[in-house]
Design a protein around this motif. Structure first.
Motif, PDB file in Angstrom:
ATOM      1  N   TYR A  51      11.227 -12.878  -6.779  1.00 14.40           N
ATOM      2  CA  TYR A  51      11.302 -11.852  -7.825  1.00 14.40           C
ATOM      3  C   TYR A  51      10.315 -12.059  -8.981  1.00 14.40           C
ATOM      4  CZ  TYR A  51      15.060  -9.688  -5.327  1.00 14.40           C
ATOM      5  OH  TYR A  51      15.773  -9.047  -4.370  1.00 14.40           O
ATOM      6  N   PRO A  52      10.239 -13.285  -9.555  1.00 13.07           N
ATOM      7  CA  PRO A  52       9.220 -13.463 -10.588  1.00 13.07           C
ATOM      8  C   PRO A  52       7.824 -13.088 -10.087  1.00 13.07           C
ATOM      9  CG  PRO A  52      10.711 -15.325 -10.617  1.00 13.07           C
ATOM     10  CD  PRO A  52      11.090 -14.480  -9.437  1.00 13.07           C
ATOM     11  N   TYR A  55       7.532  -9.371 -10.087  1.00 10.05           N
ATOM     12  CA  TYR A  55       7.367  -8.838 -11.452  1.00 10.05           C
ATOM     13  C   TYR A  55       5.964  -9.106 -11.985  1.00 10.05           C
ATOM     14  CZ  TYR A  55      12.454  -8.602 -11.248  1.00 10.05           C
ATOM     15  OH  TYR A  55      13.732  -8.333 -10.869  1.00 10.05           O
ATOM     16  N   ARG A  56       5.431 -10.280 -11.634  1.00  9.07           N
ATOM     17  CA  ARG A  56       4.085 -10.627 -12.098  1.00  9.07           C
ATOM     18  C   ARG A  56       3.073  -9.628 -11.523  1.00  9.07           C
ATOM     19  NH1 ARG A  56       4.112 -15.789 -10.359  1.00  9.07           N
ATOM     20  NH2 ARG A  56       5.739 -16.286 -11.861  1.00  9.07           N
ATOM     21  N   GLN A  59       3.520  -6.329 -13.158  1.00  9.89           N
ATOM     22  CA  GLN A  59       2.975  -6.358 -14.513  1.00  9.89           C
ATOM     23  C   GLN A  59       1.449  -6.246 -14.495  1.00  9.89           C
ATOM     24  OE1 GLN A  59       4.982  -6.259 -17.063  1.00  9.89           O
ATOM     25  NE2 GLN A  59       3.317  -6.187 -18.529  1.00  9.89           N
TER      26      GLN A  59
ATOM     27  N   ASN B   3      -4.828   0.211 -18.451  1.00 12.10           N
ATOM     28  CA  ASN B   3      -3.659   0.188 -17.603  1.00 12.10           C
ATOM     29  C   ASN B   3      -2.799  -1.032 -17.903  1.00 12.10           C
ATOM     30  OD1 ASN B   3      -2.053   1.210 -15.596  1.00 12.10           O
ATOM     31  ND2 ASN B   3      -3.009  -0.064 -14.015  1.00 12.10           N
ATOM     32  N   ARG B   4      -3.502  -2.177 -18.049  1.00 11.64           N
ATOM     33  CA  ARG B   4      -2.787  -3.428 -18.345  1.00 11.64           C
ATOM     34  C   ARG B   4      -2.048  -3.312 -19.679  1.00 11.64           C
ATOM     35  NH1 ARG B   4      -5.016  -7.764 -15.261  1.00 11.64           N
ATOM     36  NH2 ARG B   4      -3.976  -9.336 -16.545  1.00 11.64           N
ATOM     37  N   LEU B   7       0.933  -1.117 -19.353  1.00 12.70           N
ATOM     38  CA  LEU B   7       2.015  -1.820 -18.640  1.00 12.70           C
ATOM     39  C   LEU B   7       2.713  -2.814 -19.570  1.00 12.70           C
ATOM     40  CD1 LEU B   7       0.341  -2.430 -15.183  1.00 12.70           C
ATOM     41  CD2 LEU B   7       2.512  -1.276 -15.561  1.00 12.70           C
ATOM     42  N   TRP B   8       1.911  -3.493 -20.391  1.00  9.46           N
ATOM     43  CA  TRP B   8       2.482  -4.467 -21.316  1.00  9.46           C
ATOM     44  C   TRP B   8       3.370  -3.759 -22.346  1.00  9.46           C
ATOM     45  CZ3 TRP B   8       2.158  -5.333 -26.617  1.00  9.46           C
ATOM     46  CH2 TRP B   8       2.678  -6.547 -27.055  1.00  9.46           C
ATOM     47  N   ARG B  10       4.809  -0.968 -21.942  1.00  9.28           N
ATOM     48  CA  ARG B  10       6.005  -0.484 -21.249  1.00  9.28           C
ATOM     49  C   ARG B  10       7.034  -1.609 -21.164  1.00  9.28           C
ATOM     50  NH1 ARG B  10       6.692  -1.242 -15.882  1.00  9.28           N
ATOM     51  NH2 ARG B  10       8.459  -0.169 -14.931  1.00  9.28           N
ATOM     52  N   SER B  11       6.541  -2.814 -20.828  1.00 13.85           N
ATOM     53  CA  SER B  11       7.502  -3.913 -20.689  1.00 13.85           C
ATOM     54  C   SER B  11       8.100  -4.309 -22.031  1.00 13.85           C
ATOM     55  CB  SER B  11       6.851  -5.108 -20.009  1.00 13.85           C
ATOM     56  OG  SER B  11       5.781  -5.570 -20.791  1.00 13.85           O
ATOM     57  N   LEU B  18      14.318  -2.652 -18.362  1.00 14.23           N
ATOM     58  CA  LEU B  18      13.785  -3.535 -17.332  1.00 14.23           C
ATOM     59  C   LEU B  18      14.699  -4.731 -17.099  1.00 14.23           C
ATOM     60  CD1 LEU B  18      10.002  -3.425 -18.298  1.00 14.23           C
ATOM     61  CD2 LEU B  18      11.077  -2.402 -16.299  1.00 14.23           C
ATOM     62  N   MET B  22      16.385  -5.662 -13.619  1.00 15.84           N
ATOM     63  CA  MET B  22      16.197  -6.975 -12.999  1.00 15.84           C
ATOM     64  C   MET B  22      17.537  -7.555 -12.577  1.00 15.84           C
ATOM     65  SD  MET B  22      14.399 -10.332 -14.602  1.00 15.84           S
ATOM     66  CE  MET B  22      15.642 -10.632 -15.842  1.00 15.84           C
ATOM     67  N   GLU B  64      12.232 -16.750 -15.694  1.00 16.59           N
ATOM     68  CA  GLU B  64      10.893 -16.688 -15.087  1.00 16.59           C
ATOM     69  C   GLU B  64      10.414 -15.237 -14.989  1.00 16.59           C
ATOM     70  OE1 GLU B  64       8.780 -19.263 -13.122  1.00 16.59           O
ATOM     71  OE2 GLU B  64       9.580 -20.115 -14.982  1.00 16.59           O
ATOM     72  N   GLY B  65      11.385 -14.370 -14.625  1.00 19.06           N
ATOM     73  CA  GLY B  65      11.067 -12.939 -14.499  1.00 19.06           C
ATOM     74  C   GLY B  65      10.613 -12.350 -15.827  1.00 19.06           C
ATOM     75  N   ALA B  68       7.250 -13.539 -16.545  1.00 23.80           N
ATOM     76  CA  ALA B  68       6.278 -12.841 -15.702  1.00 23.80           C
ATOM     77  C   ALA B  68       5.912 -11.494 -16.308  1.00 23.80           C
ATOM     78  CB  ALA B  68       6.855 -12.647 -14.301  1.00 23.80           C
ATOM     79  N   ARG B  69       6.838 -10.889 -16.999  1.00 25.02           N
ATOM     80  CA  ARG B  69       6.570  -9.589 -17.635  1.00 25.02           C
ATOM     81  C   ARG B  69       5.793  -9.756 -18.929  1.00 25.02           C
ATOM     82  NH1 ARG B  69      11.384  -7.261 -15.505  1.00 25.02           N
ATOM     83  NH2 ARG B  69      10.624  -5.837 -13.910  1.00 25.02           N
TER      84      ARG B  69
END
Lengths: 110, 893
Positions: A51-52, A55-56, A59, B3-4, B7-8, B10-11, B18, B22, B64-65, B68-69
């Motif tokens: 999952y991480p 998500y990476r 992202q 785009n990046r 996305l950032w 958005r997170s 989110l 998750m 970690e998730g 990752a965001r």
């Protein structure tokens, strides 16, 4: 081929995920099962650690998620590869080919 | 890239959604794994356990998730902020103290910044800032640097013709007039006669009407200021087309200016009105070729101020050649339109003001930050157990420091908001109370930016050091033995802070106290003239305001002189007018160093220096002012010839006579100026007058003396003494002046009493303002000092408890701790002394009129005050600690 758990090389999980999702968009759970099935359970992905990675990739804009319903009516998040993801995968494959080519050449030395 | 970023974003923005997704996704995974494993024949419970094992540590994977965001830091920050607020809620007293100290410190800085900014970087009230809007300023060589000079209309027209440099140039001249609405109320207003395009030039739109029209048939029109509209018409909406009379001439109202607009330069407290220049002849008797006008302009696109300055300087040079008095070095320049830069001679003062306010602000900030830092150190040290526990649970030192610094920043941000609130309130009050505020005091975007940068910088900078310090202890050391804090490293830092605090507070308090005592002294030191209501000042605009010594033979000057003489006679004829004396209003020497003349002085040392202010006066001036003659004679008309002989007959005050000659008769004594140049004044005392009593009785640093004029004054200012209170005679005096000298405008007609009232009001305002600011600053310093010292003592609670438990008497302990505190205070005062002396020297050098008595008194009072605060701050917590049962204190530890 030996059985048991084989640790991942850096970046390979990303390549595997992109490759399998490009073949068929699916959710995280199915993806874990598929990795194990295709690799004859050699590559043992600790299912949660996928999952991480997902998500990476999401992202970074390489995957695009979409919520949908499974066959038995359960809500699930289906990931598909974006054009940027396809480009990244092609790059990974080229690097992998170069790497394995070099490794094979070394192993062929007698 | 975009785009990046999206996305950032958005997170960050959809963080909660989110997060939910998750969790749902992982739960779904575990659920399906459980189903799969159960299908192999396991129980549901065992299958779920197996599924969880297969999945891994859910909490860790979720973390970690989040990482990752890229939003992990945000979660940490939010967690830290939440923790900070919980911590503040547990320690409300310390929190409020820190916020109060920080917000007062930042508030003072913001206020100083606002004032400086308003004076030096903003346009006058009611005008929108714009880069192309400029003042065209005339100047001439004055006695000290360049002085402002007004333009003739002709000169302004020459500037307007520079169409390559300016898109528009407008000029105006102001004078005091009387406005009456419908014959009811009579109000003194400032009439500003403006050239075409004044309002559009300033981009000010009247709230009613279209502004002024210069067409001949519409010459008699007027635009009212918002204040006057309120006062005369109670903000009646149907105002256009109505009439007011200005100096008995009817004018049709064609507009009302927006609230808070007072023109390109606020000239006096009276509400302004604007009239077209074409109506000038009907109101004023001054000729329009007089130097009466000021100007502003709009730069043409692409033209810099330097280019425009060069162009106007050329025209000023041409003007100089046309004037009868060459050698005045006339010039002109272009400067941005700001509230207080109409006089080029003040430009250097602006730099000085910035410097002084900046230094003061920095000092206040330094003390504030030191206070906060000390308080934070105290708080952080008190939390070492908590920090140790967190560290033992795996938090890194960096993580803990981040938490502590976050707390500081949160506090600083809250203090910043409070400071803005306080500043906003103060500026609003000032803007309402001080009606004639010439500057626009307001909290704008740049102020907000300044405040928050300041607050965050202060919070971070001074939060880091306590945090570093508090986290330095090893976990084991802290948990093993709390008694290490008795004489630990924290004690040294706290002591250092106490000493630094006292050392810095002292010079600040000395400066503030000196300012306050000076302000109060100035306020007290303005005795009223007992005849103030019977002395009138009359001033007429002169067509030639500058010195005319070099053009004595000019026919115009001669005519003007005859006219002035005629006016003096006419005024003397008015019933009730006792005396008329012309006012030269010039200073021959200012703070000139003098010594006794060797020729006449035998007993006193010729080396003794004293300072004199030499004012020129006409014969009869002192009598008219109601001053009593004690010895000798007044100045006489014949004295003016003394300028050739080099010895000036001089009238002095009895204060100087007493100070220099004691009981002996000063008449006939001579003093001479100490000067390296060949031109030296020799003064011979011919008369002694009573000097108005000085309320404080302190010795002045300079004496005022009166010397004769060399020539008749070139201006048209007069003093009139009336036999009855002069207020009822003003109309008659005005009438006589207008009738006798129709070409000259009356610029002032008022009694000495009203001038004194205004001066006292202004002084009162300034005194109150400075005193309030000063007292707040002193309170801040005292509060900070108290907090720092009492925290340092509070840190020794366990030591005190141990001593009490060992049998020490509370009194012994308090004495012991007070002695420690006093030692630190004295060390601080000793270190701060050179700083205080330096600060005092700077102020004294800048203003020579500082009363001598206040210096030592101020220093002594401040030193005693600082010691007193430190003593109370030491004594209170120490005695409290000594009274508490040692078992309770130690158990709490």
């Amino acid at each position: 081929m030996t059985s048991g758990n084989t640790p991942f090389l850096t970046g390979t999980l990303e390549m595997i995920v992109l490759q399998l999702l490009q073949a068929e968009p699916t959710n995280g759970y199915e993806l874990t099962l598929r990795i194990q099935a295709i690799s004859n359970e050699v590559l043992n992905v600790n299912s949660g650690s996928l999952y991480p990675a997902l998500y990476r990739l999401e992202q970074r804009g390489l995957l695009k998620p979409k919520w949908g319903l499974s066959e038995n009516g359960r809500r699930m998040k289906v990931y598909s590869v974006t054009p940027a993801g396809q480009k990244q995968l092609a790059q990974h494959r080229a690097e992998w080919a170069r790497f394995t080519g070099a490794l094979t050449a070394i192993l062929d030395v007698t | 890239m975009m785009n990046r970023v999206s996305l950032w974003l958005r997170s960050v923005l959809l963080r909660r959604r989110l997060e939910r997704e998750m969790q749902a996704e992982m739960a779904e995974h575990i659920e399906r794994s459980t189903d799969r494993i159960q299908a192999r024949g396991m129980s549901r419970k065992a299958a779920r356990r197996e599924a969880l094992r297969e999945f891994g540590n859910v909490g860790y994977l979720q973390e970690e998730g989040r990482l990752a965001r890229g939003t992990g830091w945000l979660d940490t920050l939010i967690g830290d902020i939440r923790f900070a607020f919980r911590h503040f809620a547990r320690n409300p007293f310390s929190t409020v103290t820190i916020i109060a100290v920080l917000s007062i410190g930042i508030g003072i800085n913001v206020l100083l910044y606002t004032i400086v900014q308003s004076y030096t970087a903003r346009p006058p009230v009611g005008i929108e800032a714009s880069d192309d809007l400029v003042r065209i300023r005339g100047s001439r060589r004055g006695t000290s640097g360049r002085a402002e000079r007004a333009f003739t209309l002709q000169e302004i027209e020459s500037y307007a013709a520079l169409d390559r440099h300016f898109t528009s140039v407008v000029g105006w001249t102001s004078q005091s007039v009387t406005a009456v609405s419908a014959g009811v109320e009579e109000v003194t207003v400032t009439a500003t006669f403006v050239t075409d395009g004044y309002f559009p030039g300033l981009r000010v739109q009247p709230i009613f009407g279209r502004g002024l029209s210069i067409d001949g048939d519409e010459a008699q029109t007027v635009v009212l200021s918002h204040d006057l509209w309120t006062r005369l018409f109670a903000e009646a909406p149907n105002i256009l087309g109505r009439t007011i009379t200005v100096n008995e001439v009817p004018f049709t109202i064609v507009g009302v200016a927006p609230r808070g607009f007072y023109g390109a330069l606020r000239e006096g407290p009276a509400p302004p009105i604007w009239l077209p220049l074409s109506s000038y002849p009907s109101i004023s008797s001054a000729s329009d070729d007089a130097e009466l006008f000021r100007a502003i302009g709009r730069l043409a696109p692409g033209v810099s101020r330097e280019e425009a300055s060069a162009a106007v300087a050329v025209i000023a040079g041409v003007t100089e050649q046309d004037t009868p008095t060459a050698g005045n070095d006339l010039s002109a320049d272009v400067a941005p339109l700001l509230a207080a830069n109409y006089d080029p001679g003040n430009d250097s003062q602006v730099v000085l003001i910035r410097g002084i306010f900046g230094t003061l602000g920095l000092l206040v900030l330094l003390v504030t930050c030191l206070n906060t830092s000390a308080l934070q150190t105290g708080l952080a040290l008190a939390r070492r157990r908590e920090i140790a526990i967190r560290t033992s649970l795996g938090a890194t030192r960096r993580r803990v420091i981040r938490q502590l610094v976050t707390e500081c920043i949160v506090l600083a941000a809250v203090a910043g908001v409070a400071a803005i609130g306080v500043t906003y309130a103060i500026t609003r009050i000032l803007m309402v109370l001080v009606v004639e505020m010439p500057i626009n005091l307001s909290v704008d975007r740049s102020t907000l930016l300044f405040t928050f940068t300041l607050a965050i910088a202060a919070g971070t900078l001074f939060g880091v050091s306590p945090a570093l310090h508090a986290t330095r202890e090893s976990v084991a050391g802290e948990l093993k033995d709390t008694a290490t804090s008795v004489a630990g490293a924290g004690g040294r830092l706290q002591s250092g802070l106490v000493v630094a605090q006292i050392a810095l507070t002292q010079p600040l308090a000395v400066c503030v106290a000196l300012f306050v005592s000076l302000a109060v002294y100035e306020f007290r030191d303005s005795p009223r003239n007992p005849y103030g209501d019977r002395i009138v000042s009359l001033r007429l605009a002169s067509a030639r305001p500058f010195d005319i010594d070099s053009a004595l033979d000019s026919a115009t000057i001669l005519a003007e002189r005859v006219e002035t003489e005629r006016l003096v006679h006419a005024l003397q004829e008015v019933r009730g007018v006792g005396a008329v004396v012309r006012e030269p209003g010039s200073i021959l020497f200012n703070y000139g160093p003098f010594t006794f003349s060797r020729a006449t002085q035998d007993k006193q040392s010729a080396d003794e220096r004293f300072y004199l202010v030499g004012r020129t006066a006409m014969p009869g001036y002192l009598d008219l002012m109601g001053r009593r003659r004690l010895l000798g004679r007044d100045l006489q008309p014949a004295d003016s010839t003394a300028h050739e002989s080099g010895v000036l007959p001089t009238v002095i005050g009895d204060d100087m006579a007493r100070a220099l000659w004691g009981d002996s008769n000063p008449i006939g004594q001579r003093v001479e100026q100490v000067s390296t140049t060949s031109e030296r004044f020799m003064l011979e005392i011919v008369g002694v007058y009573e000097e108005p009593s000085d309320a404080t009785g302190t010795r002045r640093s300079a004496f005022m003396v009166f010397v004769p004029m060399r020539h008749l004054p070139s201006n048209r200012s007069f003093w009139l003494r009336t036999t009855e209170p002069a207020e009822q005679m003003m109309g008659e005096i005005r009438g006589v002046a207008r009738e006798t000298v129709p070409r000259a405008a009356i610029t002032a007609l008022r009694t000495v009493r009203s001038m004194e009232d205004e001066e006292r009001f202004m002084l009162w305002g300034a005194t109150t303002l400075i005193s309030t600011g000063g007292i707040i600053a002193l309170l801040l310093a005292a509060l900070g000092l108290y907090a720092v010292v009492s925290f340092a003592v509070g840190k020794r609670m366990s030591e005190i408890a141990v001593r009490v438990a060992l049998g020490a008497q509370p009194r012994q302990i308090v004495r012991h701790i007070a002695r420690d505190g006093l030692r630190l205070s004295l060390l601080g005062i000793f270190i701060g002394l050179p700083l205080s002396i330096l600060a005092l020297r700077t102020i004294i050098n800048a203003s020579p009129d500082v009363p001598e008595v206040s210096l030592s008194a101020v220093t002594a009072i401040v030193a005693v005050g600082v010691t007193l605060v430190a003593a109370i701050a030491t004594w209170l917590p120490a005695s409290r600690a000594a009274r508490v049962d040692p078992a309770v204190t130690l158990r709490r530890e």
